[in-house]
Each structure stands twice: as structure tokens, then as C-alpha cells.
Write a protein that holds these residues in place. Sequence first.
Motif: not given
Length: 533
Positions: A356-375
Motif C-alpha cells: 500500500i505504501v509503495q503504491q502511494s509513492g511512500g516508504h516504510i521503515s522499522v526500528h526494533s530491539e528484542w525486549g525494547k519494543g518496536t516503531t
Amino acid sequence: MISSSDILQASILIVDDQDANVVLLERILRGAGYVSIETTSDPHAVCILHRKNRYALILLDLQMPGMDGFQVMEGLTAIEANGYLPVLVITAQPDHKLRALKAGAKDFISKPFDLAEVLLRVRNLIEVRLLHREAEARTEQAERQFIQAQKMEVIGHLAAGVAHDFNNILMVILGQNEMITAMLGADHPLLKKTEQIRHAAERAVGLTRQLLIFSRKETVQPVVLELNLVLKDLAEMLRRLIGENIELVIIPGKQIHRVKADSGHVGQVLMNLAVNARDAMPNGGKLTIATENATLDENYTRMHPGAIPGDYVILSVSDTGTGMTEEVKARLFEAFFTTKPKGTGTGLGLAICQTIVQQSGGHISVHSEWGKGTTFKVYFPHGKQTREVATRASLTGPPPRGMETLLFVEDDPFVRHLACEVLEAQGYSVLRAGNGQEGLHMVHGHKGSPIRLVVTDVIMPLMGGKVMVEWLKTIYPGLKILFTSGYTDHAIAQLDTQEPGVAFLPKPYTPADLARKVRAMLDNSQAPITSST
């Protein structure tokens, strides 16, 4: 770019049966700053050691008891599948130089050697080796990406085909259920059953839509919208979705740019990310959703393949859950990959988000550490047009009736029967055809009332709807056309639905949807097809 630190930390193996030579070489190398040095006097052990450690450089004597250096290089060649042999020969046999280089050695030094010359050769060869490894890694990555792209394309075609056929089945289920419901009295005990059927079928419609989004064959209707308003509209639904043990915090940014995207798709991205966050916090936690403006420069895009420089609005979704390992993050957006127990997840959620994001011309990224959550951060491009307001006509009340003659062309017999039954029940006279060729014969042989509208599927055997319409319009240029389809592909994307008298109705549609759309098109006056003589 290979740094001096990279070179000095590269692993080196010294292979020589003379202790004095080994000690001298090791002292030279350590004095120059090299920190990862191993030694052996057993030529039989070299291949085993290299297979385990993959040395950047091997300093190899040619004349050793039990096995000479040429036999060692033969064994190393078997390990180095790419043919690169990280060997610097240091020997007291200068007449073997040509043979050693032909055997794969990268350089040759005769004993007794000059210390400065050894250090210069070692540094140059290690730098070349590290550059070669970088090139290998890029090639392997490109091959993996190519294989993954091919796999995704095959899966996408399969998903689109399944979804297209399933849409036809769902149309029949929903349509017949709606007609049965209309025939039942308000207090009929079977109404609860028909309501359950409707809910189950609508859930299947949602899953089918996910497959079509994933395969990039779902109808996309982008508008210029404000993400803060989308968040506001979905807030209550999100709270119900994540449960009472998770705190939901929404932080709308100030003076946020508008974006151009399909509002339903944006909502689906948000819901999928919220579900993932909820599952990562089984014992409760905090889910934070925020928006902010951002500008991506070339430095960022170089570090994040797929991103394009420009102005964006970031939709960030952060949780305080379990986080992810590097292995999981590496496969995060693969279709059908899931860490959930069998039967509890399709593995399509994040793959759909990325699509969906690519179809909109966008970009998606992720930052996550085990035991410390995800963004997750979703970047939607800045939509510079005036905000568009999506309006929907009221669908209350009985479907409108009519008396006109229509041509209905559909290759699925169950869908054709249902739709024609619905239209005939509303008073229309309907001519039926199973493909474009049958439709043309039907029109040419028709002698009754003028045909006012053609409702046709797009993709059919023998002749599709688009080709049939092109033939009909050469004779009847004022013909009204309502295209229908379960998905959009290149052929459907070429339909000119902006042309007066041409419209598109995506499947699955309900009987009421069809009746209202047909009536709306007929009420826009345009010349009919006259009767054949």
C-alpha cells in the motif's frame, strides 16, 4: 569504502613449518597494527581452518613436510567457490613463482624478504580481498532480491487469480442472501441466520481485498487527505481493537501536510500495524501513534533503498512490546511469513502495508530491539493539491426501478444469473451473454426495444469486455457502458472511466449496488443503441 581499521582487523593465517619465520612474520604484522593473526605448521589443517574462519589473507610457504603449498592451494580452491584464492606465497624457491601464480596465488615473495615489502603486499592484498567480499555481498543481495521479486510476482498472480474467482463466489453468496433477507418478514426467525451469513461473507470480502492489495490488482482511489483526520475517525475503532489492557496515545502533529493516498488503504495500514502492536503486548502496554512532517534528503535515501528524496508526512506507530530479533526483521515484509502460532495469522499484514505504501509513492521503515519494543514509520508523500472530500450517496431505501433494455455480459454463470435476476426484478428487460463475442451477436440480432446500457465484465474468455465495447462503439458511439471486475490489472487500468457514459463497478457488489449504479447511469441522458433492422 574500505578503512584502515577494516584492514588491520582482517583475519590472517601464517602457514610455515619454520618457527623462526612464523615468529618473525607475526612480529612484523602485529607491530604494524594487525590484531587477528593465527599460525599453523600443519598444511593439512589449512583448509579446515579457512572453511571455519574465511581468512582475508593466507601467508603460505611452498615447501613443507607431508604436503606442499600447491596441494594446499588445490584444497583452498575447492572451498573458494567464487575462485578467489586469498594466498600470498612466501618461499625460498623463487623459480616456482610462475607456477604459484597460475595455481591461484595472488602474489609471491622470495625469502629472505624485505620487511617493508611484506607489509606493503599484505596491506594491498587484504584491501583487494575486502573489496572482493563487498562485491560478493552486493551480488548475493541482488540475487536474493531478484529471486524474492520473482517469488512475490508468482504469489501475486496466484493471489489475484484466487481473489478474482472468490469475488464471484462471494457476489452470489451476498446477493442471494440479500434477496432472501428481503423476502423474510421483519420478525422472521431466519433473519439471524441470514445476518450471520452476511457477516461471514463480508469478512471474506475483506480477506479477498487484502489479497488483491498484496498482488497490486485492487482498485486504488487516491485522494488528497489529512492524516490527522483519518486518525481521528479511526481512534475509537483502534481502542476497541487493541483492548483495555493497552493504553492508546495519539499525538497529531501541528500544521501537517496533506497527503495523496487511498483513505481506505491508509486505514488498513494503521489497523494492521495496531494489530501487530497489540499481539506484541499480550500483558498490556502502550501504543503511541503520531504524525509529523519530514523531508528526506539524498543521504537518507542512500541508506534506505526504495526511499525517494522529498517532503513527506510520517505516520509512526510505536509499542512497548517484545520487540524483534534481527532474523525476524530481515523477513518482516515477506508474504506469508509470520511468528504467530499456526492458524492465528496469515503473514500478509505487513506485506500488504508495504505494498500500500509503495503504491502511494511512500516508504516504510522499522526500528526494533528484542525486549525494547518496536516503531514503524510510514512516509506518505506530500500531496500538494486541495483537499478532496469523499462523498457517498445515501444508500437507504429500496433500489430504484426501471423499464429499459440492458445487455449483461459475464462469463461466470452464477454471477450472470444472479445479476440478471436482480435487474429483471427491478423491471428491466435484460439480454444475457457469456463473453464479448456472444454480446456482439446478441446486439446485432436484437430486434426489440433499444438497448440503453451494457453491463460487462472486463476479462472473459474468447473476447473481453473492453474489446467488445470498442467494436460496439464504432457503430453506436453514444453507448453507455458499466464495466465490472474483481480486480484491476494493466488492461483494466487502461479503461477510460472518465469518458461520459462509462463507469466502473468493482466486485463483489450487492444487488442494491448494481441496481443503483444502473439507474444512475440511465438517468444521465445519452443516445441509446437503436434496434437492428
